[in-house]
Motif scaffolding. Structure first.
Motif, PDB file in Angstrom:
ATOM      1  N   ARG A 132     -19.083 -11.302  64.631  1.00 51.14           N
ATOM      2  CA  ARG A 132     -18.459 -11.899  63.443  1.00 51.14           C
ATOM      3  C   ARG A 132     -17.748 -10.837  62.603  1.00 51.14           C
ATOM      4  O   ARG A 132     -16.693 -11.101  62.023  1.00 51.14           O
ATOM      5  CB  ARG A 132     -19.509 -12.629  62.615  1.00 51.14           C
ATOM      6  N   GLN A 135     -14.527 -10.182  64.385  1.00 49.14           N
ATOM      7  CA  GLN A 135     -13.606 -11.306  64.254  1.00 49.14           C
ATOM      8  C   GLN A 135     -13.028 -11.400  62.843  1.00 49.14           C
ATOM      9  O   GLN A 135     -11.851 -11.721  62.662  1.00 49.14           O
ATOM     10  CB  GLN A 135     -14.315 -12.621  64.615  1.00 49.14           C
ATOM     11  N   ARG A 142     -10.306  -5.427  63.404  1.00 48.05           N
ATOM     12  CA  ARG A 142     -10.445  -6.693  64.113  1.00 48.05           C
ATOM     13  C   ARG A 142     -10.237  -6.488  65.609  1.00 48.05           C
ATOM     14  O   ARG A 142      -9.311  -5.823  66.042  1.00 48.05           O
ATOM     15  CB  ARG A 142      -9.423  -7.711  63.583  1.00 48.05           C
ATOM     16  N   TYR A 144     -10.938  -9.192  68.719  1.00 50.76           N
ATOM     17  CA  TYR A 144     -11.465 -10.445  69.260  1.00 50.76           C
ATOM     18  C   TYR A 144     -12.040 -10.265  70.667  1.00 50.76           C
ATOM     19  O   TYR A 144     -13.053 -10.881  71.018  1.00 50.76           O
ATOM     20  CB  TYR A 144     -10.373 -11.511  69.293  1.00 50.76           C
ATOM     21  N   CYS A 169     -15.102 -19.334  71.105  1.00 56.66           N
ATOM     22  CA  CYS A 169     -14.007 -18.442  71.515  1.00 56.66           C
ATOM     23  C   CYS A 169     -13.135 -19.124  72.568  1.00 56.66           C
ATOM     24  O   CYS A 169     -11.905 -19.032  72.532  1.00 56.66           O
ATOM     25  CB  CYS A 169     -14.568 -17.132  72.063  1.00 56.66           C
ATOM     26  N   MET A 174      -9.874 -17.256  71.373  1.00 56.33           N
ATOM     27  CA  MET A 174     -10.061 -16.077  70.541  1.00 56.33           C
ATOM     28  C   MET A 174     -10.716 -14.957  71.365  1.00 56.33           C
ATOM     29  O   MET A 174     -11.909 -14.995  71.664  1.00 56.33           O
ATOM     30  CB  MET A 174     -10.941 -16.414  69.324  1.00 56.33           C
TER      31      MET A 174
END
Length: 251
Positions: A132, A135, A142, A144, A169, A174
């Motif tokens: 998290r 993400q 960041r 993913y 995801c 993602m």
């Protein structure tokens, strides 16, 4: 005091005196236990004993700085996933005391490192925490794809929340190519374990016919399961105005 170590009630004592005596017995017990746990930790250097020792320092003695240091030591030296996870949470929020002191400074990148270590060792709950953060991308860069990798580790260790987040995801594309069908078995597993959001998302997929053939009967089935599991977890929170229905996917 009785032979068993319990405080004997005395009609001549006030409630305050009885409570003070009880508190002293309790304090003496925990002080003795802490000494014992410290000896076990230093002698056997086992992750479990050292983690419990750190917890007692914080919970009973309120020695946050010392307990945090022990958590870190357990994490780095003994690969104690639970201690990595606990240290991560302390770093994530920071510890500010009423007297104005800050025994643990907030440090989200350091927390991310602790969660990553915990995920890679014995604490799959931390896989969701580090994922998290990656993400969200506010306090750490960041990423993913890396988040998806951590969720895969947690899911492979049978952590239901990791499997649910991994399914999301796939649903959102993602960190991985969007693929509704790959989310389905992950949500089925979560639902079978009583995870209400997994049941909800699975029901939505059957309602929309994404990744599965459209099936309103299965939508109703999983919708009902979602509500049952949700109310079982906290029957006094939520009501019909929050009916899961055929609304958006849960995250």
């Amino acid at each position: 005091m009785s032979e068993e170590g319990f405080v004997q009630l005395d009609d001549k004592k006030t409630a305050e005196e009885i409570n003070a005596e009880f508190q002293k017995v309790q304090t003496d017990y925990y002080n003795s236990l802490i000494v014992e746990m410290k000896e076990d930790c230093e002698t056997y250097r086992k992750a479990t004993e050292c983690h419990e020792y750190a917890k007692l320092m914080i919970e009973r003695l309120h020695k946050f700085k010392e307990g945090f240091a022990q958590f870190k030591k357990n994490c780095y030296e003994y690969e104690a996933g639970a201690s990595c996870h606990s240290a991560g949470h302390m770093l994530l929020q920071g510890i500010d005391l009423p007297d104005g002191t800050t025994p643990v400074e907030k440090d989200v990148p350091a927390a991310a490192d602790m969660f990553a270590r915990a995920c890679s060792t014995t604490n799959p709950r931390s896989c969701v925490a580090i994922a998290r953060l990656l993400q969200f991308g506010k306090f750490v860069e960041r990423d993913y794809k890396k988040a998806f990798e951590y969720l895969t580790i947690g899911c492979n260790k049978h952590n239901t929340e990791s499997c649910f987040s991994k399914a999301n995801c796939y649903l959102q594309g993602m960190g991985v190519e969007q693929d509704y069908s790959k989310a389905v078995p992950l949500l089925e597993t979560g639902c079978s374990r009583g995870h209400h959001r997994s049941c909800h998302n699975l029901g939505v997929l059957y309602y929309q016919g994404k990744g599965v053939d459209k099936d309103l009967n299965k939508f109703k089935l999983y919708n009902e399961k979602a509500q049952i599991f949700r109310f079982q977890k906290d029957p006094f929170k939520g009501s019909t105005e929050q009916n899961l229905g055929s609304g958006p996917l849960a995250h």
